[in-house]
Scaffold this motif. Structure first.
Motif, PDB file in Angstrom:
ATOM      1  N   ALA A  88      12.928  27.665  44.130  1.00 42.90           N
ATOM      2  CA  ALA A  88      14.190  27.414  44.810  1.00 42.90           C
ATOM      3  C   ALA A  88      15.319  28.193  44.133  1.00 42.90           C
ATOM      4  O   ALA A  88      16.176  28.771  44.810  1.00 42.90           O
ATOM      5  CB  ALA A  88      14.504  25.920  44.816  1.00 42.90           C
ATOM      6  N   LYS A  89      15.305  28.231  42.825  1.00 43.32           N
ATOM      7  CA  LYS A  89      16.325  28.958  42.068  1.00 43.32           C
ATOM      8  C   LYS A  89      16.235  30.458  42.358  1.00 43.32           C
ATOM      9  O   LYS A  89      17.241  31.121  42.552  1.00 43.32           O
ATOM     10  CB  LYS A  89      16.151  28.703  40.571  1.00 43.32           C
ATOM     11  N   ALA A  91      14.978  31.851  45.060  1.00 42.71           N
ATOM     12  CA  ALA A  91      15.394  32.074  46.443  1.00 42.71           C
ATOM     13  C   ALA A  91      16.917  32.064  46.556  1.00 42.71           C
ATOM     14  O   ALA A  91      17.506  32.887  47.268  1.00 42.71           O
ATOM     15  CB  ALA A  91      14.785  31.015  47.351  1.00 42.71           C
ATOM     16  N   LYS A  92      17.549  31.150  45.844  1.00 47.73           N
ATOM     17  CA  LYS A  92      19.009  31.061  45.870  1.00 47.73           C
ATOM     18  C   LYS A  92      19.630  32.308  45.252  1.00 47.73           C
ATOM     19  O   LYS A  92      20.589  32.857  45.781  1.00 47.73           O
ATOM     20  CB  LYS A  92      19.462  29.815  45.112  1.00 47.73           C
ATOM     21  N   ALA A  93      19.062  32.782  44.141  1.00 51.91           N
ATOM     22  CA  ALA A  93      19.570  33.988  43.493  1.00 51.91           C
ATOM     23  C   ALA A  93      19.398  35.197  44.397  1.00 51.91           C
ATOM     24  O   ALA A  93      20.287  36.047  44.503  1.00 51.91           O
ATOM     25  CB  ALA A  93      18.853  34.214  42.169  1.00 51.91           C
ATOM     26  N   ASN A  94      18.280  35.277  45.080  1.00 48.59           N
ATOM     27  CA  ASN A  94      18.014  36.388  46.001  1.00 48.59           C
ATOM     28  C   ASN A  94      18.996  36.361  47.172  1.00 48.59           C
ATOM     29  O   ASN A  94      19.508  37.384  47.586  1.00 48.59           O
ATOM     30  CB  ASN A  94      16.572  36.318  46.496  1.00 48.59           C
ATOM     31  N   LYS A  95      19.260  35.176  47.675  1.00 52.49           N
ATOM     32  CA  LYS A  95      20.179  35.020  48.806  1.00 52.49           C
ATOM     33  C   LYS A  95      21.595  35.425  48.398  1.00 52.49           C
ATOM     34  O   LYS A  95      22.273  36.141  49.126  1.00 52.49           O
ATOM     35  CB  LYS A  95      20.165  33.575  49.294  1.00 52.49           C
ATOM     36  N   SER A  96      22.045  34.999  47.212  1.00 49.56           N
ATOM     37  CA  SER A  96      23.399  35.332  46.774  1.00 49.56           C
ATOM     38  C   SER A  96      23.539  36.813  46.462  1.00 49.56           C
ATOM     39  O   SER A  96      24.585  37.406  46.692  1.00 49.56           O
ATOM     40  CB  SER A  96      23.807  34.491  45.560  1.00 49.56           C
ATOM     41  N   SER A  97      22.477  37.451  45.963  1.00 49.33           N
ATOM     42  CA  SER A  97      22.561  38.887  45.685  1.00 49.33           C
ATOM     43  C   SER A  97      22.631  39.677  46.987  1.00 49.33           C
ATOM     44  O   SER A  97      23.323  40.685  47.072  1.00 49.33           O
ATOM     45  CB  SER A  97      21.388  39.357  44.827  1.00 49.33           C
ATOM     46  N   ARG A  98      21.926  39.223  48.029  1.00 51.69           N
ATOM     47  CA  ARG A  98      22.009  39.882  49.340  1.00 51.69           C
ATOM     48  C   ARG A  98      23.415  39.738  49.917  1.00 51.69           C
ATOM     49  O   ARG A  98      23.953  40.657  50.518  1.00 51.69           O
ATOM     50  CB  ARG A  98      20.994  39.279  50.302  1.00 51.69           C
ATOM     51  N   LYS A  99      24.013  38.561  49.714  1.00 54.32           N
ATOM     52  CA  LYS A  99      25.354  38.308  50.223  1.00 54.32           C
ATOM     53  C   LYS A  99      26.358  39.235  49.539  1.00 54.32           C
ATOM     54  O   LYS A  99      27.226  39.810  50.180  1.00 54.32           O
ATOM     55  CB  LYS A  99      25.729  36.838  49.995  1.00 54.32           C
TER      56      LYS A  99
END
Length: 108
Positions: A88-89, A91-99
């Motif tokens: 989960a961590k 996935a969250k890091a990946n999502k924020s880096s894409r943003k």
């Protein structure tokens, strides 16, 4: 990520004053690292081992379990929870880096 437990015997990659890989026993488990009591090492690394007081804190990703202590059902549940939290961590890091990347491209 591997679930470490106190008493596990691990193989560790060389680092710092040590020029060779070594093995040891897990004494303490942290979130992303483990404290290892250095047990077997190359004689050439004796001064480095002495400098480290026969202990080293290493990343979990750079250690490999050679011999695990017996695990209970509770240990297996904790390991599953730890892996789920790590996923989960990540996935969250990946999502924020894409943003952040998309925000930078919008600025141009």
């Amino acid at each position: 990520m591997t679930y470490f437990k106190i008493g596990d015997y691990v193989k560790c990659k060389q680092f710092g004053p040590l020029e060779h890989d070594f093995t040891g026993e897990v004494e303490k488990v942290y979130d992303n690292s483990v404290l290892v009591a250095i047990r077997e090492f190359e004689p050439a690394d004796q001064s480095g081992v002495n400098e480290l007081n026969n202990r080293a804190v290493l990343r979990k990703s750079e250690t490999e379990i050679i011999k695990a202590v017996p695990r209970t059902e509770e240990d297996e549940e904790l390991a599953a929870e730890e892996e789920k939290a790590a996923a989960a961590k990540a996935a969250k890091a990946n999502k924020s880096s894409r943003k952040k990347k998309s925000e930078k491209s919008d600025d141009k």
